[in-house]
Design a protein around this motif. Structure first.
Motif, PDB file in Angstrom:
ATOM      1  N   PRO A 281       0.206  -4.124  -9.903  1.00 42.20           N
ATOM      2  CA  PRO A 281       0.290  -3.197  -8.772  1.00 42.20           C
ATOM      3  C   PRO A 281       1.705  -3.181  -8.185  1.00 42.20           C
ATOM      4  N   ASP A 282       2.214  -2.006  -7.926  1.00 37.42           N
ATOM      5  CA  ASP A 282       3.575  -1.865  -7.396  1.00 37.42           C
ATOM      6  C   ASP A 282       3.522  -0.896  -6.222  1.00 37.42           C
ATOM      7  N   THR A 283       2.795  -1.308  -5.202  1.00 35.48           N
ATOM      8  CA  THR A 283       2.519  -0.421  -4.082  1.00 35.48           C
ATOM      9  C   THR A 283       3.779   0.091  -3.419  1.00 35.48           C
ATOM     10  N   ARG A 284       4.705  -0.816  -3.157  1.00 38.38           N
ATOM     11  CA  ARG A 284       5.910  -0.444  -2.415  1.00 38.38           C
ATOM     12  C   ARG A 284       6.713   0.621  -3.166  1.00 38.38           C
ATOM     13  N   ASN A 285       6.963   0.391  -4.447  1.00 32.33           N
ATOM     14  CA  ASN A 285       7.751   1.336  -5.226  1.00 32.33           C
ATOM     15  C   ASN A 285       7.019   2.665  -5.398  1.00 32.33           C
ATOM     16  N   LYS A 286       5.741   2.585  -5.687  1.00 32.57           N
ATOM     17  CA  LYS A 286       4.968   3.813  -5.908  1.00 32.57           C
ATOM     18  C   LYS A 286       4.955   4.689  -4.662  1.00 32.57           C
ATOM     19  N   LEU A 287       4.724   4.063  -3.513  1.00 32.13           N
ATOM     20  CA  LEU A 287       4.614   4.847  -2.291  1.00 32.13           C
ATOM     21  C   LEU A 287       5.978   5.301  -1.782  1.00 32.13           C
TER      22      LEU A 287
ATOM     23  N   ALA B  50      -1.246  -2.270   3.645  1.00 35.18           N
ATOM     24  CA  ALA B  50      -0.885  -2.527   5.042  1.00 35.18           C
ATOM     25  C   ALA B  50       0.488  -3.184   5.149  1.00 35.18           C
ATOM     26  N   ASN B  51       0.804  -4.071   4.224  1.00 33.15           N
ATOM     27  CA  ASN B  51       2.114  -4.732   4.236  1.00 33.15           C
ATOM     28  C   ASN B  51       3.234  -3.716   4.069  1.00 33.15           C
ATOM     29  N   VAL B  52       3.038  -2.751   3.169  1.00 30.20           N
ATOM     30  CA  VAL B  52       4.055  -1.725   2.949  1.00 30.20           C
ATOM     31  C   VAL B  52       4.228  -0.876   4.203  1.00 30.20           C
ATOM     32  N   LEU B  53       3.119  -0.517   4.837  1.00 31.51           N
ATOM     33  CA  LEU B  53       3.195   0.300   6.050  1.00 31.51           C
ATOM     34  C   LEU B  53       3.820  -0.473   7.209  1.00 31.51           C
ATOM     35  N   THR B  54       3.569  -1.763   7.264  1.00 26.76           N
ATOM     36  CA  THR B  54       4.166  -2.589   8.315  1.00 26.76           C
ATOM     37  C   THR B  54       5.681  -2.705   8.137  1.00 26.76           C
ATOM     38  N   GLU B  55       6.108  -2.879   6.892  1.00 25.96           N
ATOM     39  CA  GLU B  55       7.535  -3.019   6.595  1.00 25.96           C
ATOM     40  C   GLU B  55       8.290  -1.706   6.732  1.00 25.96           C
ATOM     41  N   ASN B  56       7.582  -0.597   6.690  1.00 27.92           N
ATOM     42  CA  ASN B  56       8.204   0.729   6.786  1.00 27.92           C
ATOM     43  C   ASN B  56       7.531   1.490   7.925  1.00 27.92           C
ATOM     44  N   ALA B  57       7.874   1.102   9.142  1.00 22.10           N
ATOM     45  CA  ALA B  57       7.150   1.553  10.328  1.00 22.10           C
ATOM     46  C   ALA B  57       7.268   3.050  10.595  1.00 22.10           C
ATOM     47  N   ALA B  58       8.247   3.709  10.008  1.00 14.85           N
ATOM     48  CA  ALA B  58       8.416   5.141  10.256  1.00 14.85           C
ATOM     49  C   ALA B  58       7.614   6.000   9.286  1.00 14.85           C
ATOM     50  N   VAL B  59       7.051   5.379   8.266  1.00 12.58           N
ATOM     51  CA  VAL B  59       6.347   6.134   7.223  1.00 12.58           C
ATOM     52  C   VAL B  59       4.948   6.526   7.676  1.00 12.58           C
TER      53      VAL B  59
END
Length: 425
Positions: A304-310, A342-351
């Motif tokens: 899984p590569d959530t951060r890159n994919k999103l 959730a981790n990706v959304l937390t790290e990228n608060a403007a997304v």
């Protein structure tokens, strides 16, 4: 003379009536025995929560598609609907499903048509545990013949396992991922004590008094045993979901919500595995109460590569967010997948993202569409409540069966189509 003939006739009728009565009694006794056998499984696997707790991976019902569901059980064996109860469960399924086996295409009472064995097993159903199960009633190895290609160095495996009371203290089930050149090697290498070939194995040995044990092995680390495993103890608890995650040399193993192993060097770098096999040791066929059962086997590849994919590609697809049958109730074993996004959304608060639910083509189209929308709403609510994501950043939608990414004519295709997508806005 007439009296003698009459007497013989009466005796013959009485004999026939007695034989029929005996047969009825025998059949009744056998029926009670069979019911007792089923109850052995039912008593320890029946959900304790009111309402429909059906848990199959696929199916066609009048109320809509039964999507990506699995039995949820904690160490007590009771149904568990609290997502936070799986807060230590960081398992995230692979990106693409390549095997999804729930034996839906096989007839009850028969051995599955696309599997192989040199022993005895058959497809069965069990009350209060939905779907079909492969009941392994004799010593031996059982494996799907259709899995032939080398697996990549990143994959996940999940298997539902049950054991009847009679096997406690005498039996053991081994799940093997190994490299084998032919059928003979698959049968020879799938046993618990064979660790010479490239492989990773886990073995479960339930007990009825005291705790069972868990064994793991590979050709790199040898064989090791963990005693005292209450997660698989019959009759108190005879069901467990095994999750295995390989990332190159690293292997993690989970039993239900608990991470049991995290081995950084369990395999050699570049090891190619091409076989999934199950080996049952010491089932008691004569008593018909010493049996291992397996079902809902899902093998997925790709880390899984959530951060890159999103963030880069603008969309991430999850097959790890699971729901109760015909429901928007999220299964607790979805925790790892939810935490990942959730981790990706937390790290990228403007997304901001749109959450979109999708189903396969089974069931009623209108109801599937509504179900997919409600499930997207449920994911939004969980991200807000359990992970602290601002729900103002989240939109939702549902597409039902209208946007498949795979063939809806196969179980694997259906499993890939059942998904939740996160689209960057």
């Amino acid at each position: 003379m007439k009296k003698a003939i009459l007497l013989l006739g009466i005796c013959a009728v009485a004999s026939t009536t007695q034989a029929q009565l005996f047969d009825r009694i025998k059949n009744k006794v056998q029926q009670k025995v069979n019911e007792k056998i089923d109850k052995t499984i039912d008593d320890v696997t029946a959900p304790k929560k009111k309402g429909d707790q059906g848990t199959t991976n696929s199916g066609n019902t009048t109320s809509g598609e039964t999507t990506n569901t699995t039995p949820a059980a904690d160490n007590s064996g009771t149904a568990n609907t609290d997502i936070k109860s799986y807060s230590r469960f960081d398992f995230v399924p692979g990106e693409k499903i390549i095997m999804h086996e729930n034996f839906a295409q096989d007839a009850v009472g028969e051995f599955p048509g696309q599997w192989n064995t040199r022993s005895g097993a058959e497809i069965v159903t069990v009350s209060n545990r939905p779907g079909k199960w492969l009941a392994m009633k004799q010593d031996g190895t059982f494996y799907p013949e259709y899995l032939t290609s080398n697996l990549p160095d990143n994959f996940t495996l999940q298997v539902d396992v049950m054991a009847s009371n009679g096997i406690a203290g005498i039996g053991m089930l081994t799940i093997s991922m190994l490299k084998a050149a032919n059928a003979n090697e698959k049968f020879d290498l799938a046993t618990d004590n064979q660790v010479s070939a490239p492989s990773f194995k886990v073995s479960l040995a339930p007990k009825s008094s005291g705790d069972g044990f868990f064994r793991y092995s590979s050709n790199v680390i040898g064989s090791n045993t963990i005693n005292g495993m209450p997660v698989f103890n019959v009759p108190k608890k005879n069901y467990v979901r095994v999750s295995l995650w390989r990332q190159k040399q690293r292997v993690r193993v989970y039993l239900d919500s608990t991470k049991i192993l995290d081995l950084p060097r369990a395999l050699d770098a570049g090891t190619l595995l091409n076989t999934l096999a199950f080996n049952a040791y010491a089932p008691d066929y004569d008593k018909k109460d010493g049996t291992f059962y397996i079902s809902n086997i899902t093998l997925a590849v790709g880390a899984p590569d959530t951060r890159n994919k999103l963030m880069t590609e603008g969309k991430f697809i999850s097959h790890g967010i699971l729901f109760d049958t015909n429901s928007d109730q999220i299964k607790p074993e979805s925790y790892g997948a939810l935490k990942d996004i959730a981790n990706v959304l937390t790290e990228n608060a403007a997304v901001k993202v749109k959450i979109v639910g999708h189903t396969d083509a089974d069931g009623n189209d209108k109801l599937n569409l509504d179900l997919s929308k409600r499930r997207a709403d449920a994911v939004k609510a969980a991200l807000g409540k359990d992970f602290g994501i601002d729900v103002a950043r989240l939109e939702t939608d549902g597409k039902g069966k209208t946007q498949p990414i795979d063939n809806n004519n196969t179980e694997v295709g259906k499993a890939n189509n059942r998904r939740v997508e996160f689209i960057k806005l």
